[in-house]
Design a protein around this motif. Sequence first.
Motif, short mmCIF file in Angstrom:
data_model
loop_
_atom_site.label_atom_id
_atom_site.label_comp_id
_atom_site.label_asym_id
_atom_site.label_seq_id
_atom_site.Cartn_x
_atom_site.Cartn_y
_atom_site.Cartn_z
N LEU A 1 0.85 -1.19 0.00
CA LEU A 1 0.00 0.00 0.00
C LEU A 1 0.88 1.24 0.00
CD1 LEU A 1 -2.74 -1.06 2.59
CD2 LEU A 1 -2.68 -1.43 0.11
N THR A 2 0.63 2.14 -0.95
CA THR A 2 1.45 3.34 -1.08
C THR A 2 0.66 4.65 -0.98
OG1 THR A 2 1.27 3.25 -3.49
CG2 THR A 2 3.18 2.16 -2.49
N ALA A 3 -0.66 4.58 -1.12
CA ALA A 3 -1.49 5.79 -1.07
C ALA A 3 -1.94 6.04 0.37
CB ALA A 3 -2.69 5.65 -2.00
N LEU A 4 -0.98 6.03 1.28
CA LEU A 4 -1.28 6.21 2.69
C LEU A 4 -1.51 7.68 3.00
CD1 LEU A 4 1.36 3.70 4.06
CD2 LEU A 4 -1.09 3.33 3.81
N ALA A 5 -2.38 7.93 3.97
CA ALA A 5 -2.77 9.29 4.31
C ALA A 5 -1.83 9.89 5.35
CB ALA A 5 -4.22 9.29 4.81
N ASP A 6 -2.32 10.88 6.06
CA ASP A 6 -1.55 11.60 7.06
C ASP A 6 -1.70 10.94 8.44
OD1 ASP A 6 -4.22 12.16 7.38
OD2 ASP A 6 -3.93 14.28 7.82
N GLN A 7 -1.14 11.59 9.43
CA GLN A 7 -1.23 11.15 10.83
C GLN A 7 -0.75 9.71 10.99
OE1 GLN A 7 -5.13 12.02 12.42
NE2 GLN A 7 -5.22 13.99 11.40
N ASN A 8 -1.43 8.96 11.84
CA ASN A 8 -1.12 7.54 12.00
C ASN A 8 -1.79 6.79 10.87
OD1 ASN A 8 0.27 8.03 14.37
ND2 ASN A 8 -1.51 7.70 15.65
N CYS A 9 -1.11 6.65 9.74
CA CYS A 9 -1.74 6.05 8.56
C CYS A 9 -1.89 4.54 8.71
CB CYS A 9 -1.00 6.42 7.29
SG CYS A 9 0.76 6.12 7.32
N VAL A 10 -1.10 3.93 9.58
CA VAL A 10 -1.24 2.50 9.89
C VAL A 10 -1.08 2.35 11.40
CG1 VAL A 10 -0.33 0.17 9.56
CG2 VAL A 10 -0.26 1.80 7.67
N GLU A 11 -2.03 1.66 12.01
CA GLU A 11 -1.94 1.37 13.44
C GLU A 11 -2.25 -0.10 13.69
OE1 GLU A 11 -3.80 4.09 16.36
OE2 GLU A 11 -4.43 5.22 14.60
N LEU A 12 -1.38 -0.76 14.45
CA LEU A 12 -1.62 -2.12 14.90
C LEU A 12 -1.83 -2.07 16.40
CD1 LEU A 12 -0.03 -2.56 12.16
CD2 LEU A 12 0.80 -4.65 13.18
N VAL B 1 -6.08 -3.80 13.03
CA VAL B 1 -5.29 -2.97 12.12
C VAL B 1 -6.19 -1.88 11.54
CG1 VAL B 1 -3.91 -2.92 10.01
CG2 VAL B 1 -3.77 -4.90 11.55
N LYS B 2 -5.70 -0.66 11.64
CA LYS B 2 -6.40 0.50 11.07
C LYS B 2 -5.49 1.07 9.99
CE LYS B 2 -8.18 5.03 12.53
NZ LYS B 2 -8.34 5.90 13.72
N VAL B 3 -6.02 1.19 8.78
CA VAL B 3 -5.25 1.73 7.66
C VAL B 3 -6.01 2.91 7.08
CG1 VAL B 3 -4.27 1.24 5.38
CG2 VAL B 3 -4.27 -0.54 7.13
N ARG B 4 -5.31 4.02 6.95
CA ARG B 4 -5.87 5.26 6.38
C ARG B 4 -5.25 5.49 5.00
NH1 ARG B 4 -7.48 9.51 9.74
NH2 ARG B 4 -6.04 10.86 8.62
N VAL B 5 -6.09 5.38 3.96
CA VAL B 5 -5.61 5.59 2.60
C VAL B 5 -6.36 6.76 1.97
CG1 VAL B 5 -4.91 3.19 2.25
CG2 VAL B 5 -7.21 3.90 1.58
N LEU B 6 -5.79 7.31 0.90
CA LEU B 6 -6.44 8.39 0.17
C LEU B 6 -7.69 7.87 -0.52
CD1 LEU B 6 -3.29 10.07 -1.41
CD2 LEU B 6 -4.45 10.66 0.72
N ARG B 7 -8.80 8.53 -0.28
CA ARG B 7 -10.08 8.12 -0.85
C ARG B 7 -10.02 8.18 -2.38
NH1 ARG B 7 -15.26 7.36 1.08
NH2 ARG B 7 -14.62 7.91 3.18
N GLY B 8 -10.45 7.11 -3.03
CA GLY B 8 -10.47 7.05 -4.49
C GLY B 8 -9.17 6.57 -5.10
N SER B 9 -8.12 6.39 -4.30
CA SER B 9 -6.84 5.93 -4.83
C SER B 9 -6.92 4.46 -5.25
CB SER B 9 -5.75 6.09 -3.76
OG SER B 9 -5.99 5.18 -2.69
#
Length: 151
Positions: free
Chosen positions: A19-30, A60-68
Amino acid sequence: MASVALSGSDTIVINSRLLTALADQNCVELTFPSDIAQVKTGKNGNSIYGLNETGKQCEVKVRVLRGSSDDQFLNNLLIQQQANFAGTVLLLGNFIKKIGDGQGNITSDTYIMSGGVFTKQVEAKMNVEGDTEQSISIYMMKFSNAPRAIT
């Protein structure tokens, strides 16, 4: 000399896709919400110990850019899960945190995740005051096992 830890170039892979279209802040949390063991002490100081297998579960919480393309990939997996839960192919993944020591040496702190499912729908909102969260898709997953290895 004091010890240091330099962090950067972390990666998250779900079902063989980096995954490369990760967002800001904590973009991945385990997170590991359950204890791995329980202890109870009774009369005369007698203690009872129990292994809690649910302590292996990883949220696992993953924040990605919407529409990516990553959002489309994860959404497709979510749709497949919802369409035929009994026939769902469980998610696999790994999260690798790269840690440098300030002298050019790098250690990989790796979580190897298996037995995963999506646990929530992706939420949405509309905001007219410039809230950037409206451009983020947040995926919530739970894996049955996620051992950690440091190499």
